[in-house]
Design an enzyme around this catalytic site. Structure first.
Site, PDB file in Angstrom:
ATOM      1  N   ARG A  34       4.000  26.116  -1.467  1.00  0.00           N
ATOM      2  CA  ARG A  34       4.249  27.542  -1.735  1.00  0.00           C
ATOM      3  C   ARG A  34       4.574  28.312  -0.455  1.00  0.00           C
ATOM      4  NH1 ARG A  34       0.514  30.610  -6.290  1.00  0.00           N
ATOM      5  NH2 ARG A  34       1.659  29.789  -8.058  1.00  0.00           N
ATOM      6  N   LYS A 185      -5.930  22.793 -20.536  1.00  0.00           N
ATOM      7  CA  LYS A 185      -5.950  23.553 -21.788  1.00  0.00           C
ATOM      8  C   LYS A 185      -4.681  23.480 -22.624  1.00  0.00           C
ATOM      9  CE  LYS A 185      -9.231  27.041 -20.341  1.00  0.00           C
ATOM     10  NZ  LYS A 185      -9.315  28.424 -19.911  1.00  0.00           N
ATOM     11  N   GLY A 315       0.457  24.553 -10.390  1.00  0.00           N
ATOM     12  CA  GLY A 315      -0.186  24.303  -9.105  1.00  0.00           C
ATOM     13  C   GLY A 315      -0.797  22.915  -9.002  1.00  0.00           C
ATOM     14  N   GLY A 349       1.321  29.840 -14.288  1.00  0.00           N
ATOM     15  CA  GLY A 349       1.369  30.616 -15.527  1.00  0.00           C
ATOM     16  C   GLY A 349       2.761  31.187 -15.787  1.00  0.00           C
TER      17      GLY A 349
END
Ligand code: 3PG
Length: 369
Positions: A34, A185, A315, A349
Site C-alpha cells: 500500500r 466472513k 488486505g 472493503g
C-alpha cells in the site's frame, strides 16, 4: 470524471494539490504494498512542479491515539521519494514545504461525519484535489467526498488503474470466469456473490467462509469460526453447483484451519482452465506455516495460468502473497508493469463493494465535478 493524468504541466506548475491517499497501514515494514502504491502520483505531481499536501486516515482511532499517528510515515515517504516530506500535526500550524503530510484525519471527528466546514478548511490548503485512495472511496468522509465540492477534483493514477482493472473483470471478462473467495466472513461477500451469480462459472470457497456454508448444510464444524446467517435461496441453490465447497480440510484442535490437499488440487485444476480470475480472501490461516499450504497452492495455480486476466484484492490476500516465497513476480505496486495480466487491488472493503456493483461515494463525487 476528470483524470490527473490528463492535466498538462502548466496546469500543475506552482499549484498545491490536496492528495487523498490510503496510508491505513498497520506496519510499514509488513505492508510495503500500500505504501509503494501511493508513490507514483506523488512523483507525477512533483515532477510537474506541483506542491503536495498528503491526506490520509490510519486505523479507527478513538480521539488522538498516538500509536495511529501518521508521523512515522513522513520519514518513510521522505526516504522512498528522495525528497523531504514535512509533517503537519494540525491544520492551523501548517508548515511550508513541497510535500507535507497531514496528521491522521480520523483524529478529527469531522472527517467521518463528512462535515462540509471541515472539508472547506481542508480545501483551503490547496488549489486542486486528487483522490488516489480507492481503498477508502466506499466511505463518505470529508476528505473523500465533501472536499470535492470546494476544489477542482480529479482521479489520481492509482484510482484510475483500480477502476480500469475492476471494470475489466466486471464488464469485459472472458469465460470461464472463476471467483476464489476465502477469509472469515460470507456476509462481507454476499453482494459480490449476488452480482456475479449469473456471470461467473464458479466460486471456489475456502477460509472460514466455507465453515458457514458447511454449517448451513447441517455439517459439523467443531469449534471453527462460522457465521449464523441465513442466505438467499438464489445463493443456497447454487451450493454444490456454481458454489464449490472444500472436499477435505486441515483440522487442528477441533478447528478447520485450511483447505485440504484434495481440495487444493481440485481448485488448482479449475484455476488452470480459467480465462478470468477474481480472488479475495486466503484459503486458511496462512499466518501459521502449518495452515498456509492451501493458499500457497492456489497462489501457484493463479500465477502459473499465463492466459487469464486476474484481479486479486483484500488486505489479507495481499499479505498472504507477500508471505509466500513466489517464483512468480508480484508487482510492487499495481502498475501491472511486471505482469500486466495480474492486477493487485489496494482495496479491501472498497473492492468488495465495487465488485458488488455498488456506487462508491468517493468515485461518484468525482463524477459530479
Ligand atoms: C481499508 O483498509 O479498507 C480502508 O483504509 C478503509 O478503512 P476503514 O474500513 O477503517 O474505513
Amino acid at each position: 470524471m476528470k483524470y490527473l493524468r490528463q492535466l498538462k504541466p502548466n496546469q500543475l506548475k506552482n499549484k498545491t494539490c490536496l492528495l487523498r491517499v490510503d496510508l491505513n497501514i498497520e506496519s510499514p515494514e509488513k505492508d510495503a504494498f500500500r505504501l509503494q502504491a501511493v508513490l507514483p502520483t506523488i512523483k507525477f505531481l512533483t515532477k510537474n512542479g506541483a506542491k503536495v499536501v498528503i491526506l490520509s486516515h490510519r486505523g479507527r482511532p478513538q480521539g488522538r491515539e498516538s500509536r495511529l499517528s501518521l508521523k512515522p510515515f513522513a520519514k518513510i515517504l521522505s526516504r522512498l521519494l528522495g525528497k523531504e516530506v514535512r509533517f503537519a500535526d494540525r491544520i492551523k500550524s501548517f508548515p511550508a514545504g513541497d510535500i507535507v503530510l497531514l496528521e491522521n484525519l480520523r483524529f478529527f471527528p469531522e472527517e467521518e461525519k463528512n462535515d462540509r466546514q471541515f472539508a472547506k478548511k481542508l480545501a483551503s490548503l490547496g488549489d486542486i484535489f486528487v483522490n488516489d485512495a480507492f481503498a477508502v472511496s466506499h466511505r463518505a468522509n470529508a476528505s473523500v467526498e465533501a472536499v470535492t465540492e470546494f476544489l477542482p477534483s480529479y482521479a489520481g493514477l492509482l484510482l484510475e488503474k483500480e477502476i480500469e482493472n475492476l471494470d475489466a473483470v466486471m464488464k469485459r471478462f472472458k469465460k470461464p470466469l472463476v471467483i476464489i473467495l476465502g477469509g472469515a466472513k460470507v456476509s462481507d461477500k454476499i453482494g459480490l456473490i449476488n452480482n456475479f451469480l449469473g456471470k461467473a462459472d464458479c466460486f471456489l470457497i475456502g477460509g472460514a467462509m466455507a465453515n458457514t456454508f458447511f454449517a448451513l448444510q447441517g455439517l459439523p464444524v467443531g469449534d471453527s469460526f462460522y457465521e449464523k446467517i441465513k442466505l438467499d435461496g438464489k445463493i443456497t441453490r447454487e451450493i454444490g453447483e456454481k458454489i464449490i465447497l472444500p472436499v477435505d480440510a486441515v483440522i487442528y484442535k477441533r478447528k478447520i484451519l485450511d483447505i485440504g490437499r484434495e481440495t487444493a488440487k481440485e481448485y488448482g485444476d479449475i484455476v488452470k482452465k480459467a480465462a478470468t480470475i477474481i480472488w479475495n480472501g486466503p484459503m486458511g490461516m496462512f499466518e501459521d506455516k502449518k495452515f498456509a499450504k492451501g493458499t500457497e497452492k492456489i497462489t501457484t495455480a493463479v500465477f502459473k495460468n499465463r492466459k487469464a486476466g486476474v484481479v486479486i484484492g483484500g488486505g489479507e490476500t495481499v499479505a498472504s502473497l507477500n508471505k509466500i516465497d513466489l517464483r512468480f513476480k508480484i508487482p510492487a505496486y499495481p502498475t501491472g508493469r511486471q505482469d500486466s495480466r495480474i492486477f493487485i487491488s489496494t482495496g479491501g472493503g472498497a473492492m468488495l463493494e465495487y465488485l458488488a456493483g455498488k456506487k462508491l461515494p468517493g468515485i461518484e463525487a468525482l463524477k459530479k465535478r
